[in-house]
Motif scaffolding. Structure first.
Motif, PDB file in Angstrom:
ATOM      1  N   TYR A 173      -5.998   0.923  -4.026  1.00 47.41           N
ATOM      2  CA  TYR A 173      -7.625   1.175  -3.382  1.00 47.41           C
ATOM      3  C   TYR A 173      -7.516  -0.581  -2.926  1.00 47.41           C
ATOM      4  O   TYR A 173      -8.423  -0.830  -2.049  1.00 47.41           O
ATOM      5  CB  TYR A 173      -8.784   1.579  -4.368  1.00 47.41           C
ATOM      6  N   LEU A 207       0.757  -0.940   0.135  1.00 48.91           N
ATOM      7  CA  LEU A 207      -0.197   0.053   0.155  1.00 48.91           C
ATOM      8  C   LEU A 207       1.209   0.894   0.034  1.00 48.91           C
ATOM      9  O   LEU A 207       0.623   2.301  -0.798  1.00 48.91           O
ATOM     10  CB  LEU A 207      -1.149  -0.407   0.975  1.00 48.91           C
ATOM     11  N   LYS A 241      -6.849  -1.536   0.210  1.00 52.02           N
ATOM     12  CA  LYS A 241      -6.640  -0.943   1.801  1.00 52.02           C
ATOM     13  C   LYS A 241      -7.721  -1.840   1.525  1.00 52.02           C
ATOM     14  O   LYS A 241      -8.367  -1.668   2.936  1.00 52.02           O
ATOM     15  CB  LYS A 241      -6.958   0.879   1.052  1.00 52.02           C
TER      16      LYS A 241
END
Length: 144
Positions: free
Chosen positions: A135, A98, A138
């Motif tokens: 994204y 990430l 996440k």
């Protein structure tokens, strides 16, 4: 840092992201099989980014562009300072990936803003894919 060093470093970073996602695929195989495909797809996109950058390096695509004027400031970008990751769990891997995806997004957006025309569009497209990766990661992290 010169242009070749920049591109070689970007190729190395994309390769590191690829390896990280392939490791994620391996972790997921044993811990969360439903996540294998997510890591596989992201790894494939990182491989394509690496190939694009390798083509730029071998074709000397960025020579004579505005990037040359920004090499010193680009050398300070977080992505260029990332070192080899050695996660010990799926959770650590996702967090590391990430962070790296965010760094890649920021650098590619900077390159897109510096470059005109199709080169700018290529970096914008790669930045968009890195943002999608972040994204997905996440959401994946929140589900762990």
């Amino acid at each position: 840092m010169n242009l070749n060093e920049l591109l070689k470093r970007l190729v190395w970073q994309e390769n590191e992201l690829y390896n990280l996602h392939k490791l994620g695929e391996t972790f997921a195989t044993f811990e969360r099989p439903e996540l294998v495909e997510v890591f596989r797809l992201i790894a494939e996109e990182e491989l394509r980014h690496r190939k694009t950058l390798e083509d730029m390096l071998s074709g000397k695509t960025l020579e004579g562009t505005a990037v040359i004027d920004y090499l010193d400031s680009l050398a300070l970008e977080p992505m260029l300072g990332d070192v080899r990751a050695e996660p010990k769990s799926l959770e650590e891997l996702v967090l590391e990936a990430l962070i790296r995806e965010k760094h890649a997004y920021e650098l590619y957006m900077k390159l897109a803003s510096i470059l005109d025309g199709s080169l700018g569009q290529i970096f914008k497209m790669m930045a968009g894919e890195e943002l999608k990766h972040a994204y997905r990661l996440k959401l994946l992290y929140e589900g762990l």
